[in-house]
Scaffold this motif. Sequence first.
Motif, mmCIF file in Angstrom:
data_model
loop_
_atom_site.group_PDB
_atom_site.id
_atom_site.type_symbol
_atom_site.label_atom_id
_atom_site.label_comp_id
_atom_site.label_asym_id
_atom_site.label_seq_id
_atom_site.Cartn_x
_atom_site.Cartn_y
_atom_site.Cartn_z
ATOM 1 N N THR A 71 39.630 25.540 36.328
ATOM 2 C CA THR A 71 40.482 25.998 36.158
ATOM 3 C C THR A 71 39.590 27.587 37.148
ATOM 4 O O THR A 71 39.140 28.708 36.385
ATOM 5 C CB THR A 71 39.080 25.886 34.645
ATOM 6 O OG1 THR A 71 37.685 25.782 35.170
ATOM 7 C CG2 THR A 71 39.690 25.041 33.987
ATOM 8 N N ALA A 72 39.692 27.319 38.003
ATOM 9 C CA ALA A 72 39.005 28.835 38.987
ATOM 10 C C ALA A 72 39.985 30.041 39.079
ATOM 11 O O ALA A 72 39.514 31.000 38.086
ATOM 12 C CB ALA A 72 38.512 28.127 40.059
ATOM 13 N N PRO A 73 40.742 29.260 38.935
ATOM 14 C CA PRO A 73 41.957 30.268 38.996
ATOM 15 C C PRO A 73 42.552 31.235 37.308
ATOM 16 O O PRO A 73 42.199 32.510 37.595
ATOM 17 C CB PRO A 73 43.438 30.085 39.255
ATOM 18 C CG PRO A 73 42.641 28.791 40.205
ATOM 19 C CD PRO A 73 41.874 28.138 39.196
ATOM 20 N N LEU A 74 42.310 30.481 36.139
ATOM 21 C CA LEU A 74 42.356 31.012 35.216
ATOM 22 C C LEU A 74 40.805 31.778 34.406
ATOM 23 O O LEU A 74 40.726 32.898 34.477
ATOM 24 C CB LEU A 74 42.282 29.812 33.938
ATOM 25 C CG LEU A 74 43.532 29.536 33.921
ATOM 26 C CD1 LEU A 74 43.747 28.049 32.952
ATOM 27 C CD2 LEU A 74 44.726 30.406 33.326
ATOM 28 N N THR A 75 39.601 31.036 35.662
ATOM 29 C CA THR A 75 38.738 32.491 35.612
ATOM 30 C C THR A 75 38.901 33.419 35.636
ATOM 31 O O THR A 75 38.178 34.358 35.158
ATOM 32 C CB THR A 75 36.977 31.069 35.817
ATOM 33 O OG1 THR A 75 37.271 29.588 35.067
ATOM 34 C CG2 THR A 75 35.763 31.809 35.304
ATOM 35 N N ALA A 76 38.809 33.195 37.121
ATOM 36 C CA ALA A 76 38.717 34.761 37.602
ATOM 37 C C ALA A 76 39.794 35.674 37.581
ATOM 38 O O ALA A 76 39.835 36.907 36.896
ATOM 39 C CB ALA A 76 39.735 34.501 39.100
ATOM 40 N N LEU A 77 41.265 35.123 36.552
ATOM 41 C CA LEU A 77 41.779 36.092 35.867
ATOM 42 C C LEU A 77 41.765 36.580 34.595
ATOM 43 O O LEU A 77 41.779 37.435 34.392
ATOM 44 C CB LEU A 77 43.418 35.140 35.732
ATOM 45 C CG LEU A 77 44.229 35.032 37.170
ATOM 46 C CD1 LEU A 77 45.438 34.163 36.372
ATOM 47 C CD2 LEU A 77 44.595 36.288 37.136
ATOM 48 N N LEU A 139 45.158 32.061 28.265
ATOM 49 C CA LEU A 139 43.916 32.437 29.743
ATOM 50 C C LEU A 139 42.209 31.543 28.724
ATOM 51 O O LEU A 139 41.004 31.692 29.385
ATOM 52 C CB LEU A 139 43.061 33.891 29.596
ATOM 53 C CG LEU A 139 44.150 34.836 30.299
ATOM 54 C CD1 LEU A 139 43.759 36.062 30.327
ATOM 55 C CD2 LEU A 139 44.131 34.058 31.149
ATOM 56 N N THR A 140 42.680 30.731 27.114
ATOM 57 C CA THR A 140 41.489 30.388 26.614
ATOM 58 C C THR A 140 41.642 29.131 27.238
ATOM 59 O O THR A 140 42.345 28.415 27.788
ATOM 60 C CB THR A 140 41.568 30.037 25.105
ATOM 61 O OG1 THR A 140 42.374 29.593 24.817
ATOM 62 C CG2 THR A 140 41.220 31.934 24.663
ATOM 63 N N PRO A 141 40.492 28.306 27.628
ATOM 64 C CA PRO A 141 40.114 27.206 28.542
ATOM 65 C C PRO A 141 39.892 25.995 27.514
ATOM 66 O O PRO A 141 40.478 25.784 26.431
ATOM 67 C CB PRO A 141 38.569 27.347 29.107
ATOM 68 C CG PRO A 141 37.660 28.137 27.784
ATOM 69 C CD PRO A 141 38.362 28.926 26.983
#
Length: 141
Positions: A71-77, A139-141
């Motif tokens: 989930t690192a790319p989504l967290t950065a976005l 963008l929600t986990p």
Amino acid sequence: MPDHHPSHAEEAAPTRPRRTPLIIKDPPDRRLTALWILLGLTWLIGTPASLAALLFNTMDATLHPAAPGSTAPLTALRTSLAALLLTGLALPACAAATAALTRRPVPALLFTAALALTATPLLLTVTPAELWAALTTDLTP
């Protein structure tokens, strides 16, 4: 008592001009001025920086796919998009409203212009519905 008639010297003497004091308003509170400067600099530096972070994170996510389950790319976005919305839209909107409520016309005008400068290209690029969908679903986990 005889009436006093002014002599020629007294008539020719210049009379002193009347002076009325000029009332000068107190300068605005320096803390408010510092607040407007700090908010303006935050908008001026934060908006391009968060836009660049969003662009670089998007390019990184598309060019280098993450490992499954990462989930690192989504967290950065998510972080860069939130920073863009905070510095580009929320900050000038709140500052303009605060300036209008405190009856400071110059900061209100400048922060309204800053909001228009940021919101116009953003909303021409992404529709509000797409932006809302990105914030709530994609963008929600």
